[in-house]
Design an enzyme around this catalytic site. Structure first.
Site, PDB file in Angstrom:
ATOM      1  CB  THR A  14      -0.945   0.020   1.218  1.00  0.00           C
ATOM      2  OG1 THR A  14      -0.177   0.032   2.419  1.00  0.00           O
ATOM      3  CG2 THR A  14      -1.870  -1.184   1.217  1.00  0.00           C
ATOM      4  CG  ASP A  15      -0.927   4.667  -1.878  1.00  0.00           C
ATOM      5  OD1 ASP A  15      -1.754   4.575  -0.931  1.00  0.00           O
ATOM      6  OD2 ASP A  15      -1.270   4.976  -3.028  1.00  0.00           O
ATOM      7  CB  ALA A  16       1.079   7.974   1.943  1.00  0.00           C
TER       8      ALA A  16
END
Length: 148
Positions: A14-16
């Site tokens: 996942t990303d931020a």
């Protein structure tokens, strides 16, 4: 039926924003591709380290339909298709709880690893393509009969 691969979304995917980072979807699809090769008794070590032949991806695209989150249980279905004597394409459908969340395509070309020139697909890949395509077409026919 098409080849299917189960995968759980991990935090590292996942990303931020807390959703699967866009480039990681292609990595997940590639995992499914590798599993399908292995399920067809293709030795992955030989396949990816064979000094005479390579299968680079020359095109890739992903359509994101819904976000994927940590913990989501993904089902990746793939259907490979021969599109020439030296190339093939794989279509992927990524679902979560029977909802399509992404669709992807990768196009691969067979090349001589030394000269980097195109060459015909080897027999084991042609067989993998035919087997998976035939299985997918059979599953599609069964699904269409169920709808009627």
């Amino acid at each position: 039926m098409s080849f299917t691969y189960n995968r759980t979304v991990r935090f590292q995917d996942t990303d931020a924003a807390g959703v699967v980072y866009f480039a990681n979807v292609l990595g997940i699809c590639h995992e499914a591709y590798e599993e399908s090769l292995e399920a067809s008794s293709i030795n992955l070590k030989d396949f990816f380290t064979n000094p005479s032949v390579a299968f680079p991806i020359v095109h890739a695209s992903v359509d994101f339909l819904r976000p994927m989150f940590v913990g989501d249980k993904l089902l990746i279905s793939l259907i490979p298709q021969k599109i020439g004597v030296e190339k093939f394409e794989i279509t992927y459908e990524v679902t979560v709880a029977e909802v399509v969340v992404a669709k992807a395509i990768t196009r691969h070309v067979c090349i001589d690893a030394s000269s980097r020139s195109k060459q015909e697909l080897p027999d084991e890949i042609v067989q993998w393509l035919e087997t998976n395509r035939r299985d997918a077409e059979g599953a599609e026919r069964r699904r269409s009969r169920e709808i009627m």
